[in-house]
Design an enzyme around this catalytic site. Structure first.
Site, PDB file in Angstrom:
ATOM      1  N   ARG A  37      -5.135  -0.627 -14.365  1.00 44.99           N
ATOM      2  CA  ARG A  37      -5.416  -0.678 -16.194  1.00 44.99           C
ATOM      3  C   ARG A  37      -5.867  -2.257 -15.808  1.00 44.99           C
ATOM      4  O   ARG A  37      -7.368  -2.081 -17.470  1.00 44.99           O
ATOM      5  CB  ARG A  37      -3.593  -0.716 -16.058  1.00 44.99           C
TER       6      ARG A  37
ATOM      7  N   CYS B 254       1.057  -0.662  -0.174  1.00 45.75           N
ATOM      8  CA  CYS B 254      -0.086  -0.330   0.019  1.00 45.75           C
ATOM      9  C   CYS B 254       1.103   1.521  -0.322  1.00 45.75           C
ATOM     10  O   CYS B 254       1.590   1.220   1.211  1.00 45.75           O
ATOM     11  CB  CYS B 254      -0.973  -0.467   0.993  1.00 45.75           C
TER      12      CYS B 254
HETATM   13  P1  IMP Z   1      -0.634  -7.268   3.575  1.00 42.86           P
HETATM   14  O1  IMP Z   1      -1.364  -8.111   4.739  1.00 42.86           O
HETATM   15  O2  IMP Z   1       0.092  -5.932   4.384  1.00 42.86           O
HETATM   16  O3  IMP Z   1      -0.498  -7.189   2.624  1.00 42.86           O
HETATM   17  O4  IMP Z   1      -2.187  -5.456   3.353  1.00 42.86           O
HETATM   18  C1  IMP Z   1      -3.261  -6.883   2.626  1.00 42.86           C
HETATM   19  C2  IMP Z   1      -4.469  -5.165   2.800  1.00 42.86           C
HETATM   20  O5  IMP Z   1      -3.147  -4.773   2.055  1.00 42.86           O
HETATM   21  C3  IMP Z   1      -4.946  -6.092   1.903  1.00 42.86           C
HETATM   22  O6  IMP Z   1      -6.316  -7.190   2.173  1.00 42.86           O
HETATM   23  C4  IMP Z   1      -6.065  -4.205   1.897  1.00 42.86           C
HETATM   24  O7  IMP Z   1      -7.188  -3.872   2.265  1.00 42.86           O
HETATM   25  C5  IMP Z   1      -4.860  -3.092   1.681  1.00 42.86           C
HETATM   26  N1  IMP Z   1      -5.052  -3.352   0.041  1.00 42.86           N
HETATM   27  C6  IMP Z   1      -4.725  -4.088  -0.952  1.00 42.86           C
HETATM   28  N2  IMP Z   1      -4.766  -3.548  -1.755  1.00 42.86           N
HETATM   29  C7  IMP Z   1      -4.344  -2.739  -2.015  1.00 42.86           C
HETATM   30  C8  IMP Z   1      -3.936  -1.654  -2.183  1.00 42.86           C
HETATM   31  O8  IMP Z   1      -2.834  -1.171  -3.581  1.00 42.86           O
HETATM   32  N3  IMP Z   1      -3.298   0.151  -1.537  1.00 42.86           N
HETATM   33  C9  IMP Z   1      -3.436  -0.361  -0.287  1.00 42.86           C
HETATM   34  N4  IMP Z   1      -4.287  -0.650   0.088  1.00 42.86           N
HETATM   35  C10 IMP Z   1      -4.291  -1.858  -0.431  1.00 42.86           C
END
Ligand code: IMP
Length: 349
Positions: free
Chosen positions: A272, A182
């Protein structure tokens, strides 16, 4: 400290205080729970993110088999999303979720998804404390009735949580800007460390009778235990489940090994592909090393979570959040907390 600026803590800033335990075997620990608002039974407190490099049919089946929840991503046609579940191959008493947006076809999509066999709908937007989300939630509740489990988010504040709880959400995704892929905080300057949001939201969630899903920035089973101790009932994982055999996408062979793609749904590449244009770029694309089976990753996480409850002397998740006591680490404490092998010995020659 300027009173306009509050201090806010992330997973790595804190540790849980070990507590007296009389738990003799980790098998005494119960990770299953009934969620508050609709009594939905969840055996393992982990959910896979509705992202197109994390959750489609294989992940949904594995998560359900393990007692957790997979949430089918929404970046495809209604028909393709419905095909991500095949009821015949699911275990008994499964949970399976499917994501919807807040504009366009979400009502029709929700009905089709429930008809296909999903039992949880997830209103999946970046900024859930928004009029469009409130309106979509109101309309979904009115058209689907009270029995359908609706998860909604994401929010980062007690006000955001209340906004969705008042409109009938059963579970609420808490965490803005913390995801590993993110770039929302860089791009927009907004967000709150996920752990702090959970801590802030917990008293309100309890009083309103809704459950929190901690989402974003969870890097290991220790972070899962911290999130559950802070008051989340469930955690949502993207990165930790990425690169496993059940994620969509092909293996990418490179000289350094095999990889799979893991990308933010708001990355330019993902935008995209799913909507043919790029707005605000709030995510990145990455290659993660292939990790083997999802089952193996879930077993490792489960071992860490059970051990975590044991260090807190807690047999259930409820007991854990009631008893938990956090300390703040100094930078030296953080250094000590990570594995560290001394490179400098005492001998000087
Ligand atoms: P991770 O477990 O730290 O990889 O976070 C996953 C979470 O990031 C997901 O469940 C979403 O809430 C969030 N997320 C997914 N895609 C994006 C993005 O492109 N930008 C910001 N947050 C995202």
């Amino acid at each position: 400290m300027n009173s306009r600026i509050k201090t806010s803590y992330a997973f790595e800033d804190v540790l849980l205080t070990p507590q007296y335990s009389n738990i003799k075997s980790r098998s005494e620990i119960i990770l299953g729970q009934n969620l508050i608002r609709d009594n939905l039974r969840v055996e393992f407190p982990v959910i896979s993110s509705p992202m197109d490099t994390v959750t489609e049919s294989k992940m949904i089946k594995t998560m359900a088999g393990f007692g957790g929840i997979g949430i089918a991503h929404r970046y495809c046609s209604i028909e393709d999303q419905c095909k991500m579940i095949s009821i015949e191959s699911m275990p008994k008493n499964y949970n399976a979720g499917a994501a919807v947006g807040v504009t366009g076809d979400y009502l029709e999509r929700s009905q089709a998804l429930l008809h296909a066999g999903f039992n949880i709908l997830c209103i999946d937007v970046a900024h859930g404390h928004h009029d469009l989300t409130g309106t979509a939630l109101d309309r979904l509740r009115r058209s689907l009735g009270d029995d359908v489990h609706i998860m909604a988010g994401n929010v980062a504040t007690p006000e955001g949580l209340r906004y969705l709880a008042d409109r009938g959400a059963n579970t609420i995704r808490v965490g803005i800007g913390g995801g590993s892929i993110c770039s929302t905080r860089i791009q927009t300057g907004h967000g709150i460390p996920t752990l702090q949001s959970v801590v802030d939201c917990f008293p309100i969630a309890e009083s309103l009778g809704v459950d929190i899903v901690a989402d974003g920035g969870i890097q290991n089973s220790g972070d899962i235990v911290k999130a559950l101790a802070a008051g989340a009932s469930l955690v949502m994982l993207g990165s930790l489940l990425s690169g496993t055999d059940d994620t969509p996408g092909n293996l990418i062979q490179q000289s350094t090994g095999a990889f799979k793609e893991y990308r933010g749904m708001a990355s330019a590449k993902a935008q995209r592909e799913w909507r043919g244009k790029v707005g605000s770029r709030e995510g990145v694309v990455s290659l993660v090393p292939y990790k083997g089976t999802t089952q193996g990753i879930l077993e490792d996480l489960e071992a860490g979570i059970r051990s975590g409850l044991s260090y807190s002397g807690s047999r259930t998740l409820c007991e854990l959040s009631a008893k938990a006591s956090f300390i703040l680490q100094t930078p030296a404490g953080q250094k000590e907390s990570n594995t560290h092998v001394y490179s400098k010995g005492l001998r000087s020659e």
